[in-house]
Scaffold this motif. Structure first.
Motif, mmCIF file in Angstrom:
data_model
loop_
_atom_site.group_PDB
_atom_site.id
_atom_site.type_symbol
_atom_site.label_atom_id
_atom_site.label_comp_id
_atom_site.label_asym_id
_atom_site.label_seq_id
_atom_site.Cartn_x
_atom_site.Cartn_y
_atom_site.Cartn_z
ATOM 1 N N UNK A 79 9.940 -3.951 0.762
ATOM 2 C CA UNK A 79 11.236 -3.496 0.255
ATOM 3 C C UNK A 79 10.950 -2.793 -1.059
ATOM 4 N N UNK A 80 11.331 -1.515 -1.166
ATOM 5 C CA UNK A 80 10.901 -0.679 -2.285
ATOM 6 C C UNK A 80 12.096 -0.102 -3.028
ATOM 7 N N UNK A 81 12.203 -0.438 -4.328
ATOM 8 C CA UNK A 81 13.282 0.049 -5.175
ATOM 9 C C UNK A 81 12.894 1.374 -5.835
ATOM 10 N N UNK A 82 13.894 2.167 -6.273
ATOM 11 C CA UNK A 82 13.589 3.435 -6.944
ATOM 12 C C UNK A 82 12.725 3.280 -8.194
ATOM 13 N N UNK A 83 12.840 2.140 -8.906
ATOM 14 C CA UNK A 83 12.047 1.950 -10.122
ATOM 15 C C UNK A 83 10.640 1.441 -9.841
ATOM 16 N N UNK A 84 10.280 1.303 -8.552
ATOM 17 C CA UNK A 84 8.934 0.880 -8.193
ATOM 18 C C UNK A 84 8.794 -0.599 -7.908
ATOM 19 N N UNK A 85 9.756 -1.418 -8.351
ATOM 20 C CA UNK A 85 9.709 -2.845 -8.021
ATOM 21 C C UNK A 85 9.779 -3.001 -6.505
ATOM 22 N N UNK A 286 4.977 -12.047 -3.613
ATOM 23 C CA UNK A 286 5.248 -10.765 -2.973
ATOM 24 C C UNK A 286 6.136 -9.845 -3.777
ATOM 25 N N UNK A 287 6.719 -10.325 -4.889
ATOM 26 C CA UNK A 287 7.603 -9.513 -5.725
ATOM 27 C C UNK A 287 6.778 -8.905 -6.856
ATOM 28 N N UNK A 288 6.670 -7.576 -6.867
ATOM 29 C CA UNK A 288 5.743 -6.909 -7.785
ATOM 30 C C UNK A 288 6.427 -5.769 -8.527
ATOM 31 N N UNK A 289 5.843 -5.429 -9.679
ATOM 32 C CA UNK A 289 6.383 -4.346 -10.501
ATOM 33 C C UNK A 289 6.052 -2.977 -9.929
ATOM 34 N N UNK A 290 5.025 -2.892 -9.089
ATOM 35 C CA UNK A 290 4.623 -1.618 -8.493
ATOM 36 C C UNK A 290 4.021 -1.888 -7.125
#
Length: 320
Positions: A79-85, A286-290
């Motif tokens: 799951x990929x957010x616009x801010x890269x998270x 699994x939750x990452x900043x990039x």
């Protein structure tokens, strides 16, 4: 030069939730048509219908059989957010079998390499993501005997549950009572289209950990506020496991572990309860900043490195 995340984001105006709903409806149509033709339906084809129906906001990258002789049965979701998270999870598909009073989802399945759930957990650990099951429950009118905790006459959640997600930590516990596994999994699972949205109704879950001070300020804030996108997917799953943890009769550990700089939170509680491993570490690794490099490569070129192709059936990137 544009950011690679934006470069792969030509997904139109449709929301991710609407895209996932389209995928679920395509699965429902496939099941309906199969039953009408007196044909069985499979998890493999249901997954293809789901991914095709959820495009283009959900991008599926898989090697052809000509590219790779060996392919795993698991799908790696990001799951990929616009801010890269981003939030990754390794998924194994399971479908409902049986009739009312004799429902079955086989979490104890074993092949020549061992128990499927053990293999799933091992591979998820290699990828640094949680292990989950994607559950295909079929058409609502074919499973009226299965109900959620808050069931009503026209239950939207039960209708959406045709395609749902259950953590492997929960499935491991549910498997201890195989006769009730299908019904219990239905109660505990989350419809896939609800994962990118978190309404924060469960914020009171973590009082038992807040009391012992094992939550870092950043993690505490994450658990006390509603979330969207990748953060929501992670939050929904950790909330589900935390709810079951509250029902377990064992003391709460106040120990923490430093998991390094790659996950979004570098310090996590080590509380385990009755689960096979610490649940905060299992889910939130699994939750990452990039995103990992292979996710960016898949977005830009549609290709996967050989070490990924050898381990999973494909990679699914849900752009929030």
């Amino acid at each position: 030069m544009s950011d690679p995340i934006d470069a792969g984001r030509d997904v139109g105006d449709i929301s991710l939730t609407a895209s996932l709903r389209q995928g679920r409806l395509k699965v429902d149509t496939y099941v309906d048509e199969s039953l009408a033709a007196f044909q069985d339906w499979s998890e493999e084809t249901a997954t293809e219908m789901l991914c095709n129906g959820a495009a283009p906001r959900v991008l599926t990258v898989k090697p052809s059989r000509r590219q790779e002789g060996f392919m795993g049965a698991d799908w790696l979701w990001w799951w990929l957010d616009p801010d890269g998270v981003c939030f990754g999870m390794l998924s194994q598909a399971k479908r409902l079998h049986g009739t009312p009073g004799a429902r079955e989802i086989d979490f104890l399945y074993r092949n020549k390499n061992g128990r499927q759930i053990d293999l799933l957990m091992h591979t998820a650990r290699d990828f640094g993501v949680p292990a989950v099951y994607t559950l295909y429950y079929g058409l609502p009118d074919q499973r009226a005997d299965l109900r959620c905790r808050e069931h009503s006459q026209a239950c939207e959640r039960c209708r959406q549950a045709s395609v749902s997600v259950l953590t492997a930590l929960e499935a491991d516990e549910i498997a201890l009572q195989p006769r009730h596994a299908a019904a219990q999994a239905f109660v505990q699972c989350t419809p896939l289209e609800q994962l990118p949205f978190h309404d924060n109704r469960s914020r009171a879950l973590y009082g038992y950990l807040l009391a012992d001070g094992s939550l870092s300020p950043a993690l505490k804030q994450f658990l006390q506020q509603p979330q969207r996108g990748a953060r929501a997917a992670a939050r929904v799953l950790i909330d589900r496991v935390a709810f079951e943890r509250q029902l377990q009769f064992s003391g709460v550990s106040s120990d923490t572990v430093d998991v390094g700089s790659e996950p979004l939170f570098d310090t996590l509680p080590l509380d385990r309860g009755h689960f096979r491993e610490p649940y905060f570490q299992h889910i939130l690794r699994g939750l990452r900043a990039a995103p990992p490099a292979y996710v960016m490569d898949a977005l830009v070129s549609g290709s996967l490195p050989s070490w990924v192709r050898q381990s999973v059936a494909g990679v699914v990137i849900a752009r929030t």
